[in-house]
Design an enzyme around this catalytic site. Structure first.
Site, PDB file in Angstrom:
ATOM      1  N   LYS A  82       0.815  -1.212   0.000  1.00 20.52           N
ATOM      2  CA  LYS A  82       0.000   0.000   0.000  1.00 20.52           C
ATOM      3  C   LYS A  82       0.853   1.268   0.000  1.00 20.52           C
ATOM      4  CE  LYS A  82      -3.901  -2.003   2.605  1.00 20.52           C
ATOM      5  NZ  LYS A  82      -4.947  -1.902   1.572  1.00 20.52           N
ATOM      6  N   GLY A 154     -10.890  -2.626   8.836  1.00 17.27           N
ATOM      7  CA  GLY A 154     -10.521  -2.741  10.240  1.00 17.27           C
ATOM      8  C   GLY A 154     -11.684  -2.838  11.200  1.00 17.27           C
ATOM      9  N   ARG A 166     -23.135  -3.064  -3.968  1.00 14.16           N
ATOM     10  CA  ARG A 166     -24.494  -2.887  -4.507  1.00 14.16           C
ATOM     11  C   ARG A 166     -24.609  -1.569  -5.270  1.00 14.16           C
ATOM     12  NH1 ARG A 166     -28.286  -6.503  -3.371  1.00 14.16           N
ATOM     13  NH2 ARG A 166     -28.202  -7.801  -1.491  1.00 14.16           N
ATOM     14  N   GLY A 215     -13.948  -5.095   5.827  1.00 16.49           N
ATOM     15  CA  GLY A 215     -14.857  -5.670   6.814  1.00 16.49           C
ATOM     16  C   GLY A 215     -15.200  -7.131   6.616  1.00 16.49           C
TER      17      GLY A 215
END
EC number: 4.3.3.6
Length: 295
Positions: A82, A154, A166, A215
């Site tokens: 990252k 996280g 969605r 998540g």
């Protein structure tokens, strides 16, 4: 025919090779080896997993090059790392190290609040997060070869990843029904180049692979995201913040493969030990949200 490395076509092709797989966050060589043994298609090398970044605060930066090299030496699968949003020098360093992909990530503290990195200037492919179609197409226009939902990293709470997946899929379906005469106005509304809007309408999907992230903590979470249209999943804190990382890592890999078979999902979800402690996203203040970083 000669193929030049670093072109958009080559970079997107490299990302396509990860389709249907799981990419796992790791902070050391031992975790990277566990991820590879579990069947991960790639690992994300970083200093701290998102749950620790959230808990400890401070400025989150690119991982130490020494740590990244140790992880690269430990596994044979692709290694990602990252960088902060807009920090093109961190990206130059990672490219010099020879990482396989760079994630310009909202999980790290943004370095530039005006510009994202011009990813066309790099030979290494980039991954970027998005919450909606406009954000996804803007990142692709900058040169991203892979998109992932931002979710809320996280937290161990999949609700935001579901919302973002969605949203993107709904907007793509609506785009398919739009008359061609309205595409110029739509491109302006999305803040994205017209040619990418036209390509997305024609394909009925994003022009690059779209993974789910943010998540995902259980095999069921991973399977849910595949049902919603994800091409694969990133798992951050959900594995190595759980009681039995090795077993959970393998279960999540199997869940992505067998996402449409509830009998297999029931079997692999059994006796995994405690998952990571979760956070109710509704209780986070605006300043605590990572997904709002970037534009």
């Amino acid at each position: 025919m000669q193929v030049f490395t670093g072109t958009d076509k080559v970079k997107r092709g490299l990302a396509q090779m990860l389709k249907g797989g799981v990419i796992m966050d790791v902070t050391n060589a031992e975790q990277a080896e566990i991820a590879e043994e579990a069947g991960a298609v790639a690992v994300m090398a970083l200093e701290r997993v998102p749950a620790d970044i959230r808990a400890q605060g401070g400025v989150a930066r690119m991982a130490d090059p020494k740590k990244i090299k140790e992880i690269m030496s430990a596994v044979s699968i692709p290694v990602m790392a990252k960088v902060r949003i807009g920090h093109f020098v961190e990206a130059q360093i990672l490219e010099a190290l020879g990482v396989d992909f760079i994630d310009e990530s909202e999980v790290l503290t943004p370095a530039d609040e005006k510009y994202h990195i011009n990813k066309h200037l790099f030979k290494v492919p980039f991954v970027c997060g998005a919450r909606d179609l406009g954000e996804a197409l803007r990142r692709i226009a900058e040169g991203a070869a892979m998109i992932r939902t931002k979710g809320e990293a996280g937290t161990g709470n999949v609700v935001e990843a579901v919302r973002h997946m969605r949203q993107i899929m709904d907007e793509i379906r609506a785009l398919a029904l739009l008359p061609d005469e309205e595409l110029v106005a739509k491109a302006k509304e999305l803040g994205a180049p017209l040619e990418l809007v036209i390509e997305t309408k024609k394909l009925g999907r994003l022009p690059v692979v779209n993974f789910a992230a943010g998540g995902i903590a259980t095999p069921a979470d991973a399977a849910l995201m595949m049902h919603l249209g994800a091409d694969g999943v990133f798992v951050g804190s959900g594995i190595f913040k759980s009681k039995d990382p090795r077993k959970r890592a393998r279960a999540i890999v199997l869940a992505v493969t067998y996402y449409d078979d509830p009998y297999v999902l029931a079997e692999i979800s059994e006796d995994l030990g405690e998952p990571m402690p979760g956070i109710d996203v509704r209780k986070l203040s605006e300043t605590e949200l990572l997904q709002v970083r970037g534009w």
